[in-house]
Design an enzyme around this catalytic site. Structure first.
Site, PDB file in Angstrom:
ATOM      1  N   HIS A 134       0.877  -1.231  -0.016  1.00  0.00           N
ATOM      2  CA  HIS A 134       0.090  -0.095  -0.021  1.00  0.00           C
ATOM      3  C   HIS A 134       1.092   1.239  -0.093  1.00  0.00           C
ATOM      4  O   HIS A 134       2.016   1.483   0.639  1.00  0.00           O
ATOM      5  CB  HIS A 134      -0.876   0.061   1.214  1.00  0.00           C
ATOM      6  CG  HIS A 134      -1.878   0.771   1.195  1.00  0.00           C
ATOM      7  ND1 HIS A 134      -2.108   2.420   1.464  1.00  0.00           N
ATOM      8  CD2 HIS A 134      -3.257   0.772   0.803  1.00  0.00           C
ATOM      9  CE1 HIS A 134      -3.286   2.902   1.207  1.00  0.00           C
ATOM     10  NE2 HIS A 134      -3.936   2.011   0.666  1.00  0.00           N
ATOM     11  N   ASP A 193      -8.065  -5.636   0.482  1.00  0.00           N
ATOM     12  CA  ASP A 193      -8.452  -6.377  -0.834  1.00  0.00           C
ATOM     13  C   ASP A 193      -7.886  -7.850  -0.708  1.00  0.00           C
ATOM     14  O   ASP A 193      -8.523  -8.709  -1.413  1.00  0.00           O
ATOM     15  CB  ASP A 193      -7.905  -5.667  -2.125  1.00  0.00           C
ATOM     16  CG  ASP A 193      -8.818  -4.642  -2.386  1.00  0.00           C
ATOM     17  OD1 ASP A 193     -10.015  -4.270  -1.954  1.00  0.00           O
ATOM     18  OD2 ASP A 193      -8.013  -3.646  -3.311  1.00  0.00           O
TER      19      ASP A 193
HETATM   20  N1  CMC Z   1       4.193  -7.607  -4.610  1.00  0.00           N
HETATM   21  C1  CMC Z   1       5.589  -7.618  -4.817  1.00  0.00           C
HETATM   22  N2  CMC Z   1       6.364  -6.491  -4.654  1.00  0.00           N
HETATM   23  C2  CMC Z   1       5.703  -5.628  -4.606  1.00  0.00           C
HETATM   24  C3  CMC Z   1       4.429  -5.282  -4.226  1.00  0.00           C
HETATM   25  C4  CMC Z   1       3.535  -6.473  -4.229  1.00  0.00           C
HETATM   26  N3  CMC Z   1       2.245  -6.545  -4.024  1.00  0.00           N
HETATM   27  N4  CMC Z   1       3.965  -4.071  -3.874  1.00  0.00           N
HETATM   28  C5  CMC Z   1       4.934  -3.352  -3.856  1.00  0.00           C
HETATM   29  N5  CMC Z   1       6.072  -4.118  -4.381  1.00  0.00           N
HETATM   30  C6  CMC Z   1       7.490  -3.634  -4.371  1.00  0.00           C
HETATM   31  C7  CMC Z   1       7.815  -2.688  -5.763  1.00  0.00           C
HETATM   32  O1  CMC Z   1       8.217  -3.898  -6.795  1.00  0.00           O
HETATM   33  C8  CMC Z   1       8.892  -1.789  -5.511  1.00  0.00           C
HETATM   34  O2  CMC Z   1      10.256  -2.701  -5.181  1.00  0.00           O
HETATM   35  P1  CMC Z   1      11.396  -1.656  -5.605  1.00  0.00           P
HETATM   36  O3  CMC Z   1      11.466  -0.516  -4.545  1.00  0.00           O
HETATM   37  O4  CMC Z   1      12.318  -2.787  -5.503  1.00  0.00           O
HETATM   38  O5  CMC Z   1      11.036  -1.126  -6.821  1.00  0.00           O
HETATM   39  C9  CMC Z   1       8.444  -1.776  -3.774  1.00  0.00           C
HETATM   40  O6  CMC Z   1       7.748  -2.755  -3.363  1.00  0.00           O
HETATM   41  C10 CMC Z   1       7.593  -0.397  -3.742  1.00  0.00           C
HETATM   42  O7  CMC Z   1       6.392  -0.588  -4.624  1.00  0.00           O
HETATM   43  P2  CMC Z   1       5.973   0.719  -5.439  1.00  0.00           P
HETATM   44  O8  CMC Z   1       5.119   0.137  -6.440  1.00  0.00           O
HETATM   45  O9  CMC Z   1       6.874   1.863  -5.690  1.00  0.00           O
HETATM   46  O10 CMC Z   1       4.839   1.326  -4.192  1.00  0.00           O
HETATM   47  P3  CMC Z   1       3.476   2.273  -4.599  1.00  0.00           P
HETATM   48  O11 CMC Z   1       3.156   2.754  -3.165  1.00  0.00           O
HETATM   49  O12 CMC Z   1       3.949   2.984  -5.848  1.00  0.00           O
HETATM   50  O13 CMC Z   1       2.282   1.080  -4.655  1.00  0.00           O
HETATM   51  C11 CMC Z   1       0.673  -0.543  -4.592  1.00  0.00           C
HETATM   52  C12 CMC Z   1       1.668   0.677  -4.038  1.00  0.00           C
HETATM   53  C13 CMC Z   1      -0.514  -0.637  -3.903  1.00  0.00           C
HETATM   54  C14 CMC Z   1       0.216   0.157  -5.991  1.00  0.00           C
HETATM   55  C15 CMC Z   1       1.727  -1.576  -4.910  1.00  0.00           C
HETATM   56  O14 CMC Z   1       1.978  -2.107  -3.571  1.00  0.00           O
HETATM   57  C16 CMC Z   1       0.863  -2.926  -5.659  1.00  0.00           C
HETATM   58  O15 CMC Z   1       0.834  -2.867  -6.799  1.00  0.00           O
HETATM   59  N6  CMC Z   1       0.166  -3.811  -4.936  1.00  0.00           N
HETATM   60  C17 CMC Z   1      -0.620  -4.728  -5.635  1.00  0.00           C
HETATM   61  C18 CMC Z   1      -1.968  -4.208  -5.989  1.00  0.00           C
HETATM   62  C19 CMC Z   1      -2.827  -4.034  -4.754  1.00  0.00           C
HETATM   63  O16 CMC Z   1      -2.995  -4.986  -3.876  1.00  0.00           O
HETATM   64  N7  CMC Z   1      -3.425  -2.758  -4.589  1.00  0.00           N
HETATM   65  C20 CMC Z   1      -4.587  -2.613  -3.545  1.00  0.00           C
HETATM   66  C21 CMC Z   1      -4.120  -1.256  -2.722  1.00  0.00           C
HETATM   67  S1  CMC Z   1      -5.209  -1.200  -1.379  1.00  0.00           S
HETATM   68  C22 CMC Z   1      -7.002  -0.910  -2.252  1.00  0.00           C
HETATM   69  C23 CMC Z   1      -6.896   0.441  -2.921  1.00  0.00           C
HETATM   70  O17 CMC Z   1      -6.193   1.282  -2.765  1.00  0.00           O
HETATM   71  O18 CMC Z   1      -7.593   0.326  -3.825  1.00  0.00           O
END
Ligand code: CMC
Length: 429
Positions: free
Chosen positions: A306, A364
């Protein structure tokens, strides 16, 4: 009292900017005069450090795993309140008294029907359309039906639009489902509570008697409460940005539905259950964890991570308990998806990659298991999220329009394209 100031030094020049404190949470640096003072903009794609507004609705402390609606902890609201009461709270700032609640419930139930011509609108969709596609279109279409509540300069019209959206979205979503499975639309029944009415509109058929299980209705209601608002996330910011141009409120909420659909946002509940089913058995979890950690593989563990929560998602805790309760009460024992989910959570939380990146199950991760047990197909999961979040979108939209200092949202950019050049005729290219 001396104002706290932040000092920015560029070369040999210094500039000062006021620091503003909220009621709780980190202070912010007010950089509204940055361009006037320095001739520069800030650069923050993804808004990781940017406060886009002030708001009194929802507070999140991502480090401590705290979520408050109007100051009330989400755990208490999930346990002791109900969705309509939470809707009143988010919209109006205070919990309702008994007469206020009765009045609100009456108002919302009076608006649950859709204009009869909207029924025809549904038949324009292909029968296998995704419920989110239909919901987005149907909510947008409302902007053509309710002209007496679209003058956003009139507070009474803003209120009527808010009530209509909250009241009509369950009917809209339930009918999107009915349409996608080829069953007749079930009209709302205003003697039922909000969640029971929604379940009936989804699962009743004219040929059979339908009774809503109180356990299922309670779980449904709790899912709505947990999804009702979440401060300035992508879809809420979309609604605010669309509304900042004083656009039609129904069209603004349709923009929120569109933004929510993505798998990185509301679409994650659908993606999460699909992933858990694909994993299938606990012995395959290692393979998926390794894929999630592999930088060359775009796969992510859906339902994990998140932008704001870096300790735990308080909604996920309540959701996990609700999943166990609902499966128990529905007599679903040895649910393989729940077993995979619990084991995946256990393994991921011990894994160095997930610990270091502070990745925890989000709301989720477990919601799909409950919705699946209730009988919803995965394609309905995000539409149900949209139903609940409509309350948050509407509350945030109203807060913005009520603010006399509100301006149109207009971010700036760092331009990296071609410099000015002369047009070349097609014969010479
Ligand atoms: N599985 C594996 N690695 C992950 C995941 C994951 N679910 N989420 C983040 N990472 C890693 C990502 O690869 C990155 O690694 P690095 O620093 O080596 O590049 C690091 O963690 C930081 O991730 P980010 O994408 O830069 O972080 P963000 O804040 O931009 O993204 C997120 C947040 C929710 C989009 C992301 O964690 C994600 O894609 N999660 C899976 C989708 C999900 O479950 N979304 C629902 C969120 S809660 C409900 C809502 O908001 O609607």
């Amino acid at each position: 009292m001396t104002e706290k100031m932040a000092k920015l030094t560029i070369g040999d020049k210094s500039f000062e900017f006021p620091i503003i404190s909220g009621s709780v949470g980190p202070d912010v640096i007010d950089i509204r005069s940055l361009y006037a003072q320095t001739g520069m903009f800030t650069y923050d794609p993804g808004y990781t450090s940017t406060g886009s507004t002030s708001s009194a609705i929802t507070y999140i402390d991502g480090e401590k795993g705290v979520l408050l609606y109007r100051g009330y902890p989400i755990e208490q609201l999930a346990e002791k309140s109900n969705f309509l009461e939470v809707a009143y709270l988010l919209l109006n700032g205070e919990l309702p008294t008994r007469p206020q609640f009765a009045d609100f419930e009456k108002t919302i139930t009076r608006h649950t029907m859709l204009h009869e011509q909207i029924v025809k609108f549904y038949s324009g969709f292909r029968r296998d359309a995704h419920p989110m596609a239909i919901t987005c279109g149907a909510v947008g279409a409302m902007s053509a039906f309710y002209h007496d509540s679209t003058d956003i300069t009139d507070p009474r019209q803003r209120q009527i639009a808010s009530h209509r959206l909250i009241a009509k979205i369950p009917t809209t979503v339930a009918w999107a489902y009915k349409y996608s499975i080829g069953q007749p639309f079930v009209y709302p029944r205003n003697d039922l509570d909000f969640s029971s009415n929604f379940l009936r509109m989804c699962f009743a058929v004219p040929a059979e008697k339908f009774e809503v299980s109180p356990t299922v209705a309670r779980a449904m209601d709790r899912i709505f409460v947990l999804h009702a608002d979440h401060e300035q996330n992508a879809s809420t910011s979309t609604v605010r940005l669309a509304g900042s141009s004083h656009a039609n409120p129904f069209a603004c909420i349709a923009a929120g539905v569109a933004s929510l659909w993505g798998p990185a946002h509301g679409g994650a509940n659908e993606a999460s259950l699909r992933m858990l089913r694909e994993i299938g058995t606990p012995d395959r979890i290692g393979e998926y964890i390794n894929r999630a950690k592999d930088r060359s593989d775009p796969f992510r563990l859906m339902g994990f991570g998140h932008r704001v929560y870096k300790n735990f998602d308080p909604r996920a805790k309540v959701m996990q308990e609700t999943a166990k309760e609902v499966l128990g009460e529905l007599g679903v024992t040895n649910n393989p998806t729940l077993q995979v989910a619990q084991e995946l959570e256990r393994i991921a939380l011990q894994d160095e990659y997930f610990i270091e990146k502070k990745l925890y199950p989000n709301v989720d991760f477990y919601s799909g298991i409950i919705l699946d047990a209730i009988g919803f197909p995965t394609s309905m999961f995000t539409a149900i999220f949209a139903l609940a979040r409509t309350v948050g979108w509407v509350s945030q939209w109203r807060e913005m329009i009520d603010d006399p200092t509100q301006k149109i949202g207009r971010p700036r950019q760092l331009y990296v394209g071609a410099e000015a050049r002369q047009f070349v005729d097609i014969s010479a290219r």
